[in-house]
Design a protein around this motif. Structure first.
Motif, mmCIF file in Angstrom:
data_model
loop_
_atom_site.group_PDB
_atom_site.id
_atom_site.type_symbol
_atom_site.label_atom_id
_atom_site.label_comp_id
_atom_site.label_asym_id
_atom_site.label_seq_id
_atom_site.Cartn_x
_atom_site.Cartn_y
_atom_site.Cartn_z
ATOM 1 N N GLY A 828 0.766 -1.145 0.214
ATOM 2 C CA GLY A 828 -0.200 -0.077 -0.010
ATOM 3 C C GLY A 828 0.749 1.221 -0.019
ATOM 4 O O GLY A 828 1.572 1.166 -0.671
ATOM 5 N N ALA A 829 0.345 2.189 0.860
ATOM 6 C CA ALA A 829 1.075 3.440 0.897
ATOM 7 C C ALA A 829 2.709 3.352 1.420
ATOM 8 O O ALA A 829 3.603 4.199 0.924
ATOM 9 N N ALA A 830 2.845 2.267 2.144
ATOM 10 C CA ALA A 830 4.339 2.074 2.415
ATOM 11 C C ALA A 830 5.427 1.848 1.170
ATOM 12 O O ALA A 830 6.390 2.097 1.293
ATOM 13 N N LEU A 831 4.762 1.351 0.071
ATOM 14 C CA LEU A 831 5.553 1.191 -1.146
ATOM 15 C C LEU A 831 6.388 2.348 -1.727
ATOM 16 O O LEU A 831 7.129 2.455 -2.460
ATOM 17 N N THR A 832 5.390 3.824 -1.427
ATOM 18 C CA THR A 832 5.997 4.921 -1.939
ATOM 19 C C THR A 832 6.464 6.080 -0.822
ATOM 20 O O THR A 832 6.670 7.027 -1.174
ATOM 21 N N SER A 833 6.642 5.374 0.368
ATOM 22 C CA SER A 833 7.175 6.139 1.381
ATOM 23 C C SER A 833 8.376 5.895 1.653
ATOM 24 O O SER A 833 8.961 4.820 2.122
ATOM 25 N N LYS A 1099 1.726 -6.160 9.429
ATOM 26 C CA LYS A 1099 0.519 -5.201 9.761
ATOM 27 C C LYS A 1099 1.222 -3.994 10.235
ATOM 28 O O LYS A 1099 0.782 -2.755 9.744
ATOM 29 N N LYS A 1100 2.266 -3.940 11.100
ATOM 30 C CA LYS A 1100 2.925 -2.636 11.424
ATOM 31 C C LYS A 1100 3.690 -1.965 10.359
ATOM 32 O O LYS A 1100 3.342 -0.564 10.022
ATOM 33 N N GLY A 1101 4.247 -2.603 9.292
ATOM 34 C CA GLY A 1101 4.789 -2.223 8.454
ATOM 35 C C GLY A 1101 3.581 -1.441 7.211
ATOM 36 O O GLY A 1101 3.985 -0.550 6.600
ATOM 37 N N GLN A 1102 2.589 -1.828 7.336
ATOM 38 C CA GLN A 1102 1.449 -1.340 6.426
ATOM 39 C C GLN A 1102 0.789 -0.146 6.941
ATOM 40 O O GLN A 1102 0.408 0.624 6.332
#
Length: 1102
Positions: A828-833, A1099-1102
């Motif tokens: 999700g958003a983590a892939l672009t952060s 889950k924390k990573g998401q």
């Protein structure tokens, strides 16, 4: 040989043949049993340095002056009463320390256990003195002599009695008797020392010296003079300023009046300047303030007139006008040839002035607390004033005076109870200002008590008193406040021209109460010469109409209205109200809080209920003060308000939000505060609030004493709404007694004392060590939870919903986790952060890049690859995904991946994915970083032991200690347990892994399922072993105690008390069943295997 160290060897003498050792430069003979200094030392002409502490010497040899080459002489903890005449011949001496037998440093609410008492006796050599007495007084008998209440600990009062015993029993220089010296007493300063012209350092602490004589000026090289802990020291001659002093130690000299305490408290420079000014002339000053306090209508003004009149009657003609603010006058009294000068302060009794009166209370005063006997003592405000004086003037005498005695036949007052609680009360009197009844008795008691004050007769520089008289002339001209430059001009008229001395003189007059001066950056430009004026301008704030100050908030735009008569000084006056704790600036707002005008009603807000499923916890702390000053609570409110992200504030409470945590602070009763906190880590904000109030007490409220209560941790864990509260004082006493646990009185939980100590706000070194251990443990646990073996970097373009024709990144992640690797898989958003992924990369051991054409075209992916390889230098493994290898030609990644060996998992390899996965696993297993993080401790039995108890360790070179080797060997226990299938962690297997053994021990404990503690005398003496057991207790790890070695002293140590709650197997004596018993216990208490946290981390990573 240059140095000879013979300390602590039970020596009674030294051999005469030692004289042949002509090259000995320094000799150390401390802590031996020598009753006289060995004669051979006098003959050893080469000695330059002699150390002889705690020998209990009562005399030095008459010919000690023959040691003419001595430059350093250390004789601490001896019992000398005089020095031989020849001592003056030691002209090469540069450093001399001749201190008496020390006593215990005492402090409020301090407890001393028998073990610490005995340790003190041994350290000071007092145990040797006890053994030499004919009566053979034992340590136990001496302890019982002072444990008056039989509690097993010495409290503050009992320690004080023991200290008085040490002062009087052991001989010292000067007076060590219980009767107090006076100005006419001999100085008792050893005159032989005054002849040592080259002496630079002199320490005469823990002696009975009364005066430092003018002859001190002869010591023309003296730069350090220490006279601390001389309880009979009265004065230091001004001539001490003729020595080139750079340090003057005067701590704990309670009778010292020259230089005055107020001067000493301002540091060495002020003290030295004061002594220097005495050389120009001084006056023996007997002056103090006479403070009359009490409710309005108690008769304070009438009593002042009667006391000062010659016929003991005030000649009242009707009701006196009520005092407004403070009335100040001077009363000079002739008493037995002495003149006592009183500055009489008659305080207004209206509560509107209470907020300002407390700031004029000081130790340099005698207090008359008045109450009207017609109205009874219950509503006379006695408790308020007694508490207030106790806090702000803890050394000043108080007379409780009942007035209007002519109108009452019976005066009811709980005298004994009041005297017991308030030790400052010097007497109770009942008087009538109308008839004069009791006035003369009150006068006599007042004069007697005044002359007993330590500051009576102190020497004041004549120039400073002249300066005071010139300033006072301004009051007659109705001048209330002067600019500092004007005051400097007046100082010049008094021949005080040095800027630093002007400042020192003004601050001393402030301490005397003649002026009010605040050397803060904003206030230092003015000096108030009329205290009444301060009361008036402060009263403007609390008496102003409500429309100006609404809900306790004074807007800065309204200050000209509040001080309409002084609008030119309005900004300065606002800062002055802050100095007096009457208002407080709200950070970032043009507004000051006026606490006494805040709304009484608590505002509406929700305090959330906690669900058992949430990772939110609640803690509480209750403070119980002997007396809680309003200024302390109000200042704490405002300081916490400034730190919070969001807050509410009302008259008796505050609500605070900070970093996702909540706090509710409320004044429940006049002397009780409750603090409730809620959040993931409630201890953090709880300790923060505690530090705020503790800091304020240390800054401005030194006389405040309190106890506090903390909740039972088991009650908190089970989310009990009304947990049992443990008193901090009870916990500290239990720690001193080395009790293993305390019991909760609500749910009857048995709580290890170490657990309670970790909750207790740290105060002692032991507390800080326990908290540090806990913090390190928490950090490691947090790091462990956050840590991952593999950071998987991929492009979302390579993770389609349809997985049928591709090797999908999520499948690779799932298969790696099945093999036991923990992975970070951004979604999700983590892939672009970039920021979030960079933070997680810090906690990952290996960077796994799933490279493809999509990956090479994605800017974020390329940036993460460069960051991992170039900046973080993480070990990197590449896997090729997608349709082909065109990414090798990419300008972003082509160059930096040109020589990279990768695992080929492009889509065409889908059919052979399993073999490619094995190739990837083989590459990962070869990686050193992965092999180091894969824990050998997970699920193991941690064996904690001292190497001295292992026969195998001794055979390998460990030093053998007496009594250390018993029947069982901890290293053999490890072998036995592993043979039966119990995986073990032991430090000997870790020594060569790397140089971070302590970190590995901590990691091993945090991942173990059970600990076997091989306790012994040597174990208890090892700091590392004690830390291991402490860690295990904090982790709530099951423990099995295996007793090894041969000793029993460990039972009386921290280890012994911590062991009491756990099952025990004895390995000290031959026992064929011991190994089997240990195995059974380990299996029965061992925690179940830990559930993997991989999904939680994802889950924390998401």
């Amino acid at each position: 040989m240059l140095f000879l160290n013979l300390e602590t060897n039970n020596l009674t003498d030294l051999p005469a043949s030692l004289v042949n050792c002509t090259h000995i430069y320094q000799i150390h003979i401390s802590n031996n049993r020598m009753q006289v200094l060995p004669p051979v030392l006098i003959q050893m002409k080469g000695i330059r340095r002699l150390l002889g502490c705690n020998l209990m010497l009562t005399d030095l040899p008459e010919n000690i002056g023959d040691m003419s080459n001595l430059t350093f002489l250390l004789l601490k903890g001896n019992c000398l009463t005089k020095l031989p005449k020849s001592f003056a011949n030691l002209q090469q001496l540069k450093s001399l320390s001749v201190t008496g037998v020390r006593w215990i440093q005492n402090k409020a609410k301090y407890f001393l256990s028998r073990s610490h008492f005995v340790r003190f006796l041994i350290e000071r050599g007092i145990d040797r003195w006890l053994g030499a007495q004919p009566e053979k007084l034992s340590e136990d008998k001496l302890y019982q002599l002072f444990d008056l209440d039989g509690s097993g600990t010495l409290d503050t009062m009992e320690i004080a009695k023991f200290n008085a015993f040490l002062f009087t029993v052991f001989p010292r220089f000067g007076s060590n008797q219980q009767h107090l010296p006076d100005d006419n007493s001999p100085s008792w300063f050893p005159e032989e020392i005054l002849a040592l012209r080259n002496l630079r350092v002199l320490d005469l602490s823990y002696q009975g010296i009364v005066h430092v004589p003018p002859e001190i000026r002869k010591m023309e090289n003296l730069n350090t003079l220490t006279l601390s802990h001389n309880p009979h020291l009265l004065s230091i001659a001004g001539e001490a300023s003729q020595c080139p002093l750079t340090k003057l130690g005067l701590d704990e000299c309670p009778l010292l009046k020259t230089p005055p305490k107020e001067i000493r408290d301002r540091g060495f420079k002020t003290t030295y300047a004061y002594l220097n000014r005495l050389m120009t002339g001084s006056v023996d000053c007997k002056r103090t303030k006479l403070m009359l306090v009490g409710l309005g209508g108690a008769g304070k003004t009438s009593l002042v007139r009667t006391l000062m009149s010659t016929d003991e009657e005030s000649h009242l003609t009707g009701a006196d006008a009520i005092t407004d603010g403070i009335d100040i006058c001077t009363w000079d009294v002739e008493k037995d040839g002495d003149t006592i000068s009183y500055s009489v302060w008659d305080f207004a009794g209206q509560t509107i002035y209470y907020n300002t009166h407390q700031f004029f209370l000081s130790d340099r005063a005698v207090y008359l607390l008045l109450w009207n006997t017609r109205l009874g003592h219950e509503h006379a405000g006695l408790k308020f004033w007694l508490n207030s004086i106790t806090v702000h003037a803890p050394k000043a005498p108080i007379f409780v005076v009942g007035t209007h005695s002519d109108q009452m036949t019976k005066m009811d007052l709980p005298v004994d109870d009041m005297q017991l609680k308030y030790h400052q009360i010097a007497g109770f009197h009942f008087v009538s200002s109308k008839t004069g009844d009791g006035i003369q008795n009150l006068r006599e008691s007042l004069f007697k008590s005044t002359l007993q004050q330590e500051y009576m007769g102190e020497k004041i520089p004549q120039a400073w008193l002249h300066f005071e008289s010139l300033i006072s002339k301004g009051r007659t001209k109705k001048i209330h406040v002067m600019k500092y430059e004007h005051v400097e001009g007046i100082a010049a008229d008094a021949s005080i021209v040095d800027p630093s001395e002007i400042s020192q003189a003004i601050q001393f007059l402030h301490d005397l109460g003649s002026v009010q001066y605040f050397p803060t950056e904003y206030l230092r430009g003015h000096v108030v010469i009329n205290p009444q004026w301060i009361v008036d301008v402060m009263a403007c704030v609390v008496s102003v109409k409500q429309e100006v100050i609404q809900d306790g908030r004074l807007m800065h735009s309204s200050i000209d209205t509040v001080w309409s008569e002084y609008h030119k000084m309005a900004d300065w006056l606002l800062r002055l109200t802050e100095e007096f704790d009457l208002t407080f600036q709200l950070e970032g707002e043009n507004c000051n809080i006026v606490p006494c005008l805040l709304p009484e009603k608590r505002p509406d807000f929700m305090w959330p209920d906690i669900s058992k499923d949430e990772e939110i916890f609640e803690m509480k702390m209750v403070y119980k003060f002997d007396y809680l000053p309003a200024g302390l609570f109000n200042r704490g409110q405002v300081r916490l308000h400034g730190y919070s992200e969001d807050s509410l504030i009302w008259k008796r409470g505050s609500y605070i939000e900070k970093n996702g945590q909540l706090a509710l602070i409320q004044q429940e009763e006049d002397s009780e505060l409750s603090v409730r906190v809620q959040g993931p880590n409630p201890n953090n904000i709880l300790f923060f609030i505690h530090e705020v109030f503790e800091g304020l007490i240390n800054e401005s409220f030194h006389g405040v004493t309190y106890d506090y209560e903390i909740p039972c941790p088991d009650c908190t864990k089970h989310r009990q709404r009304d947990p049992h509260m443990f008193k901090a004082s009870s916990i500290r006493r239990a720690l001193e007694l080395k009790a293993p646990f305390l019991q909760c009185q609500k749910q009857f939980h048995t709580v290890p004392l170490l657990t309670l100590q970790t909750i207790l706000a740290p105060d002692t070194n032991s507390d800080y060590e326990v908290h540090l251990d806990q913090d390190v443990n928490n950090l490691m646990q947090m790091q462990k939870e956050m840590a991952t073996d593999i950071f998987i970097s991929y492009c979302s373009g390579d993770a389609p919903k349809d997985r049928s024709n591709v090797i999908h990144p999520a499948d690779i992640c799932a298969d790696l986790e099945k093999e036991g690797f923990s992975c970070y898989f951004p979604e999700g958003a983590a892939l672009t952060s970039r920021e979030e992924m960079a933070q997680q990369l810090v906690h990952s051991s290996v960077f796994l890049a799933l490279i493809s054409n999509n990956y090479a075209a994605n800017e974020v992916c390329c940036d993460m690859y460069k960051y991992a390889v170039g900046t973080m230098r993480r070990p990197t493994i590449c896997v090729a995904l997608g349709e082909n290898f065109d990414w090798k030609k990419s300008p972003s990644l082509g160059v930096i991946t040109s020589d990279v060996v990768f695992v080929n998992m492009i889509n065409s390899k889908k059919s052979v994915y399993k073999s490619k996965l094995k190739e990837l696993l083989s590459t990962l297993q070869k990686n050193e970083q992965i092999s180091q993080v894969k824990s050998e401790a997970a699920g193991s039995c941690f064996i904690s032991y001292s190497w001295a108890n292992s026969r195998l360790a001794v055979e390998c070179g460990t030093k053998e200690l007496p009594g250390a080797l018993g029947f069982g060997d901890p290293r053999q226990l490890k072998s036995y347990l592993e043979e039966t299938g119990i995986k073990c962690w032991i430090d000997v297997d870790q020594v060569n892994v790397n140089d971070q053994l302590l970190n590995r021990i901590a990691q091993g404990l945090s991942e173990a399922r059970v600990m076997v503690a091989c306790v012994s005398d040597q174990y208890a003496q090892s700091k590392i072993c004690c830390k291991e057991m402490r860690f295990a207790v904090q982790l709530e790890l099951p423990i099995v105690v295996a007793i090894v070695g041969t000793g029993t002293e460990w039972k009386r140590s921290e280890v012994g008390f911590n062991s009491m709650s756990y099952p025990v197997v004895d390995f000290q004596r031959p026992n064929p069943n011991a190994n089997q018993d240990l195995l059974t216990l380990v299996k029965s208490v061992k925690l179940p295997e830990q559930v993997e946290l991989t999904e939680k981390r994802k889950k924390k990573g998401q």
